[in-house]
Structure formats: structure tokens, C-alpha cells
Scaffold this active site. Sequence first.
Site, PDB file in Angstrom:
ATOM      1  NE  ARG A  66      36.161  87.013  -9.878  1.00 12.10           N
ATOM      2  CZ  ARG A  66      36.665  86.577 -11.018  1.00 12.10           C
ATOM      3  NH1 ARG A  66      35.896  86.055 -11.904  1.00 12.10           N
ATOM      4  NH2 ARG A  66      37.962  86.632 -11.235  1.00 12.10           N
ATOM      5  CB  THR A  67      35.262  92.004  -5.468  1.00  9.06           C
ATOM      6  OG1 THR A  67      35.645  90.640  -5.320  1.00  9.06           O
ATOM      7  CG2 THR A  67      34.550  92.451  -4.215  1.00  9.06           C
ATOM      8  CE  LYS A  94      48.653 114.035  -4.776  1.00  6.52           C
ATOM      9  NZ  LYS A  94      47.615 115.019  -5.083  1.00  6.52           N
ATOM     10  NE  ARG A 116      39.366  93.210  -2.500  1.00  6.93           N
ATOM     11  CZ  ARG A 116      39.239  92.185  -3.326  1.00  6.93           C
ATOM     12  NH1 ARG A 116      40.086  92.011  -4.301  1.00  6.93           N
ATOM     13  NH2 ARG A 116      38.248  91.334  -3.171  1.00  6.93           N
ATOM     14  CG  HIS A 144      36.258  88.570   0.116  1.00 10.51           C
ATOM     15  ND1 HIS A 144      35.226  89.475  -0.058  1.00 10.51           N
ATOM     16  CD2 HIS A 144      36.804  88.410  -1.119  1.00 10.51           C
ATOM     17  CE1 HIS A 144      35.157  89.819  -1.333  1.00 10.51           C
ATOM     18  NE2 HIS A 144      36.110  89.193  -1.994  1.00 10.51           N
TER      19      HIS A 144
END
Lengths: 333, 196
Positions: A66-67, A94, A116, A144
Site C-alpha cells: 500500500r505505502t 552484499k 522504509r 510513519h
Amino acid sequence: MEAMAPAVWVKKDLIGIRDLSRGEIEMILDTAPQFLAVSKRASGIKKVPLLQGRLVVNWFHEPSTRTRTSFELAAKRLSADTLSIAASSSSSVKGETLHDTLANIEAMRADIIVLRHGCAGAPHILAAAHASHIINAGDGRHEHPTQALLDVFTMRETLRRQRGNPELGLDGLKVAIIGDIEHSRVARSNIHALTKLGASITLCAPATLLPRGVERLGVAQTTRLCEALADADVIYALRMQLERQSRGLLPSIREYVKLFRVDRDSLRYAPDHAIVMHPGPINRDLELSTEVADGTRSVILQQVTNGVAVRMAIMHLLANSGGARRARESQAS
Amino acid sequence: MNGDSSTEYTVIMDAAAMKATIYSMALAIAADNPELDSLVLLGILSRGKPLADRLADQIGQVAGYRPPVGVLSTTMYRDDLRSGTGGEVVGRIGETHFDFSIDNRTVLLVDDVLAAGRTIRAAMDEVMDYGRPRRIQLACLIDRGGRELPIQADYLGYALGTDAYEWVFVRLMESDGEDVVLVKHAQDAPVSEGDE
């Protein structure tokens, strides 16, 4: 007297609601309706050229549909180019550091980075060290901010429609936040936003899922659902973060459902005008019954629609503001 | 505006002249648009809106049909925000609003002052994203010269010549409490276009 909202946006980044003034929150909320109108145009051309030629990079170290989709759509509707980097397929596996990855993204002339990350504070650290605009799309259990902004925008729009007053703010609005508050950055950001806008908050959860020290944020708390719902204008059910319940904070899911689920039975305690919100994704019939999630009180899909508009407003303010540019230049000199 | 400095201003259009000007513009618009029901007016914020309302009223009086009026903000289409060189107005985006279709109709853009032409370029791009008009026309109360784009008004109230160092103030009853157009000679002043 409340301080006047600043006329010009000056922040380079959006890291957390805690860093924002009430005026800055209101500037975002006041800018969003015009972007909502863009998304609803009858011509079907849901696009404006405000970020034409700019590059927005979605950099997600945790799963999100969604975000990430909402940010990507917001960027596209501002005519920006977009690029997505998922951590699982990037050089972080890596061993490349976040700073090095971002320096490389910036070397390709990115303008806005939507990040995020599982570590609280990651966006803050990167924002301080890099020139691009960083938007926090969720960092650990910290914040958030864009979710909270789309939530308070949805509350404000609904309240204004219900009461027929297009100027109303959230002062005095009563919001019940129910569920897994301990693990929820959504709850944290919403508490900051609602408190700054003058709303009053009641948190409701099993005692093990109420974070310690939360009363310092100026909110009420209870372990009885009927108490939380009694005078609520807004009922905000949080997602039960099943993936984070390994520490045995809940005796059983069945007990949670019995005592804390928002459903037709528990809603009998709430006023008739109370609306139901949820940040998604829903665990259907766990924290919220299907009947209520899909019912007439639910504004959950409006939250999703508003999310695109609010994120457009945020990207526009960060990237197009002369104030933000000057603040950046004076910092550099 | 301070009263004591009013001697520096020259009135180039008073209330009566403004009324006559809007009337003659309305006559020309009605004459050019015999199919009046396909004409719509979009006033550009902020003073273009009351001017569009007045033009529509006058068209209604002379031709018996008042065309619908909408509002155009143009902020999201400005070229100075896009390049990141502007920004002072960034916290405030005006609301574009009209509830009629512009497809296959004549869209008449209405603004108070025409100068660089950049606002009109932005307005045309915005209109195109709302539909496909048959044609777009432009009505302006004042042309103050200083064009930076090849744009001209189809209906013009008053052409001021091309002195780029003149300030022009259009003041309207609806927003400023009086109907008057003033100019001020200020040799070192930057070019001003209406509200911008």
C-alpha cells in the site's frame, strides 16, 4: 493565540510528526485537497507537472504494498520519474552501507528518496548527511509520518462533512486507538499529530501491548474496549502485528478477539456518528470484523484515496519550496 | 496603499470607465460567439474570477444567456515552481473549480493583467488536462506589455504600452472595495504582473 501557520515550507525532509509544528501539519493538510481534486478529474488526466523531470526513488527495506504503491502513484501524478529499490534485490545484501547506497543513488541525480527501514532513526541519519529530500515511509517502531498525515486528513475531511463546516479543525475530537500500540509506529505518529492538532486520545489494548511511559504523551489509556468507545468520534483499529508476537505478549489471539475486536457487538458502545479507520492491511475478523470493515461507518478506502493526495502535497512542499532550498544552501555554506 | 502616497499614482480607469470597458468587451464576446451555449468562462485567480462573473453578467444582459463561470488556479502549472526558482507561494495552492464540461466548447480565459504571458501559458496547459475545448480565447482588462511568450488577448480592455518599469494595480470592488486601475512610475521597480 495559536501561532500563524508559516507561509512558506522550510523543511528539507519529512522524518517524523514529532519534528513538525502544528502550522506545518496544517499546511500539509490544507495543500492536500487540491491534489485530491487532481486524482478525481472527470477528464481522467490525473496528473500535474509540478515534479516534471524530477526523480523519486522508493527505497524499501521492509515489505509494503500500500505505502509503496501510494508513493509511486503520488510521484507519477506529479509527473516525476520513479524508481523502486527493494532491499532484497539491492547491494545491502552484499554488505553495502546505507550511506554508500544513498550516495550512489544521488550520483544518479535523485531528488526525493522515500525510505522504509526496520531500524528506527535510519531516515534521520541519512537526511542529516545527504542533500536529497528524505521522506520516512516507516522506520522500525519509531514513526510513519505520512500514514498519520493521511489519517488526520481523513478525520478532518469526515468531520467537516458530518458537521457541514469546511473550516473545522480537530480541536476536541475524541479518537480511540485500539490494538497493538506497543509495536505500532502508526499509533506513535498519530498520537503526535492528533495531540498537536488538539484532539484527545484514548489508547485501548491488553496491558502488555500498551507501551510504558505513554501517558507522558498526554493520552488516556484503558484496557476496557467499551470505555474507549463510549464517547469516540473516531475508532482507529490497529493491525495486530502477528509477525512481531513471538515474545508472548498475548496469551491467545482468541482472547484478544473476544475482548478487543471492533465488531458489531462492541460498536454498540460507540456513538452513532463514530467512524472506523484502519491503516491496513487488515487481519480480517481478528482486530476488525469483516462486517464493520466493509460497513457504512468504515472510511478505510477513503484513507487509501486520501493517502495519494497527501503524499503528493508532501512531495510538492519538500521539493518545490524556495524556503527549503534556501535553508539547505545556508546549511551548506 | 497609503493615502499620502496616492499622488504618485495615476488613475487610468475609474469605476465608470471600467463598467463601460467590461460592457464593450461583453458585446464583442457575444458577437464572436453566436452559439452562446457552447461558451464557458474561466476566471484566473484571484481577480480574474470577479471579472469573469461581471463579463458573464453583461453577456447575459446583452445576449439573453449567461454563460457558466469557473475558477482556474494555475499554481500547479506554473513554470517557476517547476524549476524550483519560485516557492514563496508554495504553501498556498488556489482551488481550480468548475462543474461543467469544457469538451467541444469555447473556453474564454479571463484575467485582470496580461504581462509576460506565463500565467496564460500555465492556464492553457491546465485547461487541456480537464478536457478538449473546441477553442481557447483570452480576455484581459489591462495589457501592460513585457511579453515573454507569443500570447495575445482576443478581448482587451486597455493597452498600456510597453513601459516595463510601470507598476499596475487593478483594484476591484469584490476584493479591494473599489473599482479602479492605477499605474505608478517606479524606474527601479521589478516587473509586476497582477497578483504574482
